[in-house]
Design a protein around this motif. Structure first.
Motif, PDB file in Angstrom:
ATOM      1  N   TYR A  78       0.906  -0.908  -0.501  1.00 14.14           N
ATOM      2  CA  TYR A  78       0.169  -0.249   0.038  1.00 14.14           C
ATOM      3  C   TYR A  78       1.182   1.127  -0.076  1.00 14.14           C
ATOM      4  O   TYR A  78       1.668   1.299   0.300  1.00 14.14           O
ATOM      5  N   GLY A  79       0.048   2.047  -0.627  1.00 13.74           N
ATOM      6  CA  GLY A  79       1.336   3.584  -0.865  1.00 13.74           C
ATOM      7  C   GLY A  79       0.417   4.762  -0.322  1.00 13.74           C
ATOM      8  O   GLY A  79      -0.990   5.087  -0.908  1.00 13.74           O
ATOM      9  N   LEU A  80       1.029   5.933   0.245  1.00 12.52           N
ATOM     10  CA  LEU A  80       0.800   7.106   0.439  1.00 12.52           C
ATOM     11  C   LEU A  80       1.269   8.214  -0.681  1.00 12.52           C
ATOM     12  O   LEU A  80       2.137   8.292  -1.003  1.00 12.52           O
ATOM     13  N   GLY A  81       0.023   9.061  -0.868  1.00 16.31           N
ATOM     14  CA  GLY A  81       0.278  10.549  -1.664  1.00 16.31           C
ATOM     15  C   GLY A  81      -0.529  11.351  -1.436  1.00 16.31           C
ATOM     16  O   GLY A  81      -1.188  11.399  -0.903  1.00 16.31           O
ATOM     17  N   ASP A  82       0.014  12.305  -2.769  1.00 20.74           N
ATOM     18  CA  ASP A  82      -1.111  12.796  -2.973  1.00 20.74           C
ATOM     19  C   ASP A  82      -1.244  13.367  -4.022  1.00 20.74           C
ATOM     20  O   ASP A  82      -0.597  13.944  -5.162  1.00 20.74           O
ATOM     21  N   GLN A  83      -2.851  13.026  -4.819  1.00 20.71           N
ATOM     22  CA  GLN A  83      -2.532  13.196  -6.036  1.00 20.71           C
ATOM     23  C   GLN A  83      -2.718  14.368  -7.082  1.00 20.71           C
ATOM     24  O   GLN A  83      -2.746  14.616  -8.704  1.00 20.71           O
ATOM     25  N   PHE A  84      -3.112  15.147  -6.486  1.00 21.45           N
ATOM     26  CA  PHE A  84      -3.895  16.667  -6.833  1.00 21.45           C
ATOM     27  C   PHE A  84      -2.220  17.498  -6.201  1.00 21.45           C
ATOM     28  O   PHE A  84      -1.546  17.955  -7.469  1.00 21.45           O
ATOM     29  N   GLY A  85      -1.433  17.292  -5.642  1.00 20.50           N
ATOM     30  CA  GLY A  85      -0.099  18.052  -4.917  1.00 20.50           C
ATOM     31  C   GLY A  85       0.919  17.696  -6.019  1.00 20.50           C
ATOM     32  O   GLY A  85       1.575  18.095  -6.062  1.00 20.50           O
ATOM     33  N   TYR A  86       0.275  16.605  -6.192  1.00 18.91           N
ATOM     34  CA  TYR A  86       1.481  15.993  -6.852  1.00 18.91           C
ATOM     35  C   TYR A  86       1.630  14.176  -8.471  1.00 18.91           C
ATOM     36  O   TYR A  86       1.510  13.666  -8.291  1.00 18.91           O
ATOM     37  N   ALA A  87       0.668  15.048  -8.905  1.00 19.30           N
ATOM     38  CA  ALA A  87      -0.232  14.196 -10.288  1.00 19.30           C
ATOM     39  C   ALA A  87       0.687  13.555 -11.252  1.00 19.30           C
ATOM     40  O   ALA A  87       0.199  12.507 -11.503  1.00 19.30           O
ATOM     41  N   ASP A  88       2.027  13.986 -11.100  1.00 17.31           N
ATOM     42  CA  ASP A  88       2.764  13.822 -11.657  1.00 17.31           C
ATOM     43  C   ASP A  88       3.534  12.397 -11.500  1.00 17.31           C
ATOM     44  O   ASP A  88       5.032  12.015 -12.416  1.00 17.31           O
ATOM     45  N   TYR A  89       3.448  12.440 -10.008  1.00 13.63           N
ATOM     46  CA  TYR A  89       4.690  10.971  -9.030  1.00 13.63           C
ATOM     47  C   TYR A  89       3.579  10.860  -8.103  1.00 13.63           C
ATOM     48  O   TYR A  89       3.983   9.869  -7.331  1.00 13.63           O
ATOM     49  N   PHE A  90       2.267  10.509  -8.266  1.00 11.25           N
ATOM     50  CA  PHE A  90       1.623  10.178  -7.946  1.00 11.25           C
ATOM     51  C   PHE A  90       1.780   8.372  -7.651  1.00 11.25           C
ATOM     52  O   PHE A  90       1.916   7.640  -8.412  1.00 11.25           O
ATOM     53  N   LEU A  91       2.092   8.322  -5.800  1.00 13.65           N
ATOM     54  CA  LEU A  91       2.489   6.740  -5.052  1.00 13.65           C
ATOM     55  C   LEU A  91       3.812   6.022  -6.136  1.00 13.65           C
ATOM     56  O   LEU A  91       3.958   5.096  -5.809  1.00 13.65           O
ATOM     57  N   ASP A  92       4.661   6.970  -6.517  1.00 13.18           N
ATOM     58  CA  ASP A  92       6.304   6.234  -7.115  1.00 13.18           C
ATOM     59  C   ASP A  92       6.278   5.434  -6.605  1.00 13.18           C
ATOM     60  O   ASP A  92       7.034   4.388  -7.511  1.00 13.18           O
TER      61      ASP A  92
END
Ligand SMILES: Cc1cc2nc3c(=O)[nH]c(=O)nc-3n(C[C@H](O)[C@H](O)[C@H](O)COP(=O)(O)O)c2cc1C
Length: 179
Positions: free
Chosen positions: A91-105
């Motif tokens: 499972y991964g955590l990320g921020d899809q709007f703040g970092y839309a090009d790197y989401f959950l990389d």
């Protein structure tokens, strides 16, 4: 159900969101009667992964596609692990709007690093309901992430439901793998 051995939930975190999700995942398993053991990767070494048959690994992405530092420190060890016969869910955590090009990389990085370990990966998760441009965690085009995607920054209200559904899915996939 109850597996003969506990499931290890192992996470890395900078600001504790991934730890909180680890606790939610453990709570959900406990409602199914399944024991888990939770570890912060900074407190153990990579060899601990070899001691469990079922592993749930959690990782947030930082700094434009960067890897959470405690996991990144273990990069060489991870690529050398022998995890044949084990089941792994990510499972991964990320921020899809703040970092839309790197989401959950970073979740994609983890998958890549453990590719040669011989483990079987379960717990792929649909990208429906997320809004992002690119992710290293995507497999089969953009339809699925390799594991569960959690966004505590933009969609925290969906976390509990996503965790609940994912654990139920993992349960079914584990049973199918063990048949
Ligand atoms: C400076 C900064 C950089 C980030 N970079 C990314 C990124 O590249 N991709 C992403 O999906 N999320 C990114 N995030 C969002 C974090 O992954 C998210 O807040 C996560 O919940 C943090 O988890 P943790 O509290 O377990 O460390 C970033 C957040 C911050 C503040």
């Amino acid at each position: 159900m109850s597996l003969a051995t506990p499931i290890a939930i192992i996470y890395g975190t900078d600001t504790n969101n991934t730890e909180e999700v680890a606790n939610k995942i453990a709570k959900q398993w406990s409602e199914l009667g399944q024991a888990t053991e939770i570890f912060n990767i900074s407190d153990i070494d990579a060899n601990t992964l070899t001691q469990y048959d079922f592993l749930i690994l959690g990782i947030p992405t930082w700094d434009f596609g960067g890897i959470q530092s405690d996991w990144e420190d273990l990069e060489n060890e991870l690529t050398e692990l022998d995890l044949k016969g084990k089941l792994i869910a990510l499972y991964g955590l990320g921020d899809q709007f703040g970092y839309a090009d790197y989401f959950l990389d970073a979740m994609g990085w983890m998958y890549e690093k453990l590719q040669s370990s011989g483990a079987t990966f379960i717990g792929q998760w649909s990208t429906e309901g997320y809004d992002f441009t690119a992710s290293r965690a995507c497999i089969n085009g953009k339809d699925h992430f390799i594991g569960l995607g959690i966004d505590e920054d933009q969609q925290f209200e969906l976390t509990d439901e996503r965790v609940e559904q994912w654990v139920i899915q993992l349960y079914a996939e584990m049973m199918a793998e063990m048949e």
